[in-house]
Enzyme design. Structure first.
Site, PDB file in Angstrom:
ATOM      1  CB  THR A   1      37.387  95.279   7.556  1.00 31.96           C
ATOM      2  OG1 THR A   1      37.212  96.434   6.724  1.00 31.96           O
ATOM      3  CG2 THR A   1      37.577  95.724   9.003  1.00 31.96           C
ATOM      4  CE  LYS A   2      36.879  97.810   1.776  1.00 29.83           C
ATOM      5  NZ  LYS A   2      36.877  98.640   2.982  1.00 29.83           N
TER       6      LYS A   2
END
Length: 383
Positions: free
Chosen positions: A195-196
């Site tokens: 998700t980064k």
């Protein structure tokens, strides 16, 4: 009939998704995967080395060391800085659990400092009063992609002979006065969780540093403390970034600044549309701040409102996702009850935990979707 109308009017806007990005990169991703498979070497090889060099250069640092996760990047940084049992490390209670857990895992004690109400980062003006003879380091967190106040933090650290370990897990590419985060402290720690802003297809992390001794120590720690195969000098970890994840990250890295720019465009659009409603008095929410010194990379676009819970429920009913980061401050977590903190000890953090809400934010989010989110939030407050 009402149920049917609700279904027709329902939208579907995720808080985050990789599906759109993966579809766009599908051909390149498959080629990348096959290249690694055909090479037959899957741990600490050419893709990892290439990524380490790219991230170190990008972050205006000298050395990059790929590790298994952002959490491990913090753990190994603390160990490489000789922090352990009996030591204290100052950090923020408004962050993901891994920040404080890394301190505890090496045997040290986390000491919390409240946050700045504008940026939600650690309040650098409150750090010095928490320093004791046991204090060995400060871990500032560049929360949601906004840089912490690094000038003051590094000044306090220098005058008190403390290490600085930057938790930049959410902030790759962010800048403080034009300098990349991760390059101010003894180490900078990054996460490549999917998700980064730069995400792998699983866990992964990186430590950057300008200190060759720290770099060598982390390289030693990540492979069971062995300088040579089967010869172990210290008790280390198994924390290696694998070749497949590194290859995917090398592929995605070339798009990082383009994606960051799109995140910033989305944030500006959110701000502009929200301001139109704020001027008319239709809603009252606190928008995320970008201080003059900061280049914010908007890992999250987070607003603050005392009606957070009701607003999130309302958006969910319309098919608009949102996320709460983080509902319980670290000083009130059960695992840290032995530290003796109580409700009210860090009021700004506690208010943030009760009021912040992260809205949809990812590079493939469309302008139309942003407008829908803002309009629905305005409708909620106009009810």
């Amino acid at each position: 009939m009402n149920d049917l109308l609700t279904q027709i009017n329902q939208v579907n806007i995720p808080s985050f998704t990789l599906c759109r990005q993966n579809n766009a990169l599908q051909k390149e991703l498959l080629e990348c995967f096959l290249h690694v498979v055909d090479g037959g070497i899957f741990v600490l090889y050419e893709n990892v080395k290439a990524l380490e060099d790219k991230i170190a250069s990008f972050c205006q640092s000298h050395y990059g060391i790929g590790v298994a996760s952002g959490s491990d990047a913090l753990d190994l940084s603390l160990l490489a800085c000789d922090i352990g049992s009996g030591d204290e490390v100052i950090t923020t209670p408004f962050t993901f659990f891994a920040t404080a857990a890394s301190i505890s895992r090496v045997g040290a004690k986390p000491v919390f400092v409240d946050i700045d109400p504008e940026t939600w980062n650690i309040d650098a003006n409150l750090i010095e009063e928490k320093i004791t003879q046991k204090t060995k380091a400060i871990i500032p967190v560049h929360l949601f992609g906004c840089p912490a106040e690094m000038d003051l933090i590094t000044q306090v650290a220098k005058s008190n002979k403390l290490r600085v370990i930057e938790d930049a897990a959410q902030a790759i590419g962010a800048k403080y006065h034009g300098q990349r985060v991760g390059s101010f402290g003894d180490t900078g720690c990054f996460s490549f969780f999917p998700t980064k802003n730069l995400g792998a297809f699983g866990d992964g992390g990186m430590v950057v540093t300008k200190n060759p001794q720290i770099a060598d120590q982390i390289k030693l720690l990540r492979i069971h403390g062995a300088k040579r195969k089967y010869c172990h000098d210290i008790l280390g970890y198994n924390s290696r970034l694998d070749e497949l994840q590194a290859a995917i990250l090398n592929l995605k890295f070339k798009y990082t600044e383009l994606w960051t720019q799109r995140r910033r465009e989305i944030a500006l659009l959110y701000n502009s549309l929200f301001q139109e409603h704020i001027k008319t008095g239709r809603l009252s929410v606190k928008l995320p701040q970008e201080p003059d010194y900061a280049y914010h990379v908007y890992h999250q676009y987070t607003i603050q409102t005392s009606e957070r819970h009701q607003l999130q429920d309302y958006l969910r009913s319309l098919g608009i996702a949102s996320t709460v980061y983080y509902p319980i401050p670290l000083h009130l977590q059960k695992v840290y009850s032995s530290l003796g903190y109580s409700q009210g000890d860090f009021p700004v953090s506690e208010i943030a935990c009760n009021e912040v809400l992260s809205l949809p934010m990812f590079p493939e989010l469309t302008d139309e979707e942003v407008a829908i989110v803002v309009d629905k939030i305005a409708d909620f407050f106009a009810r």
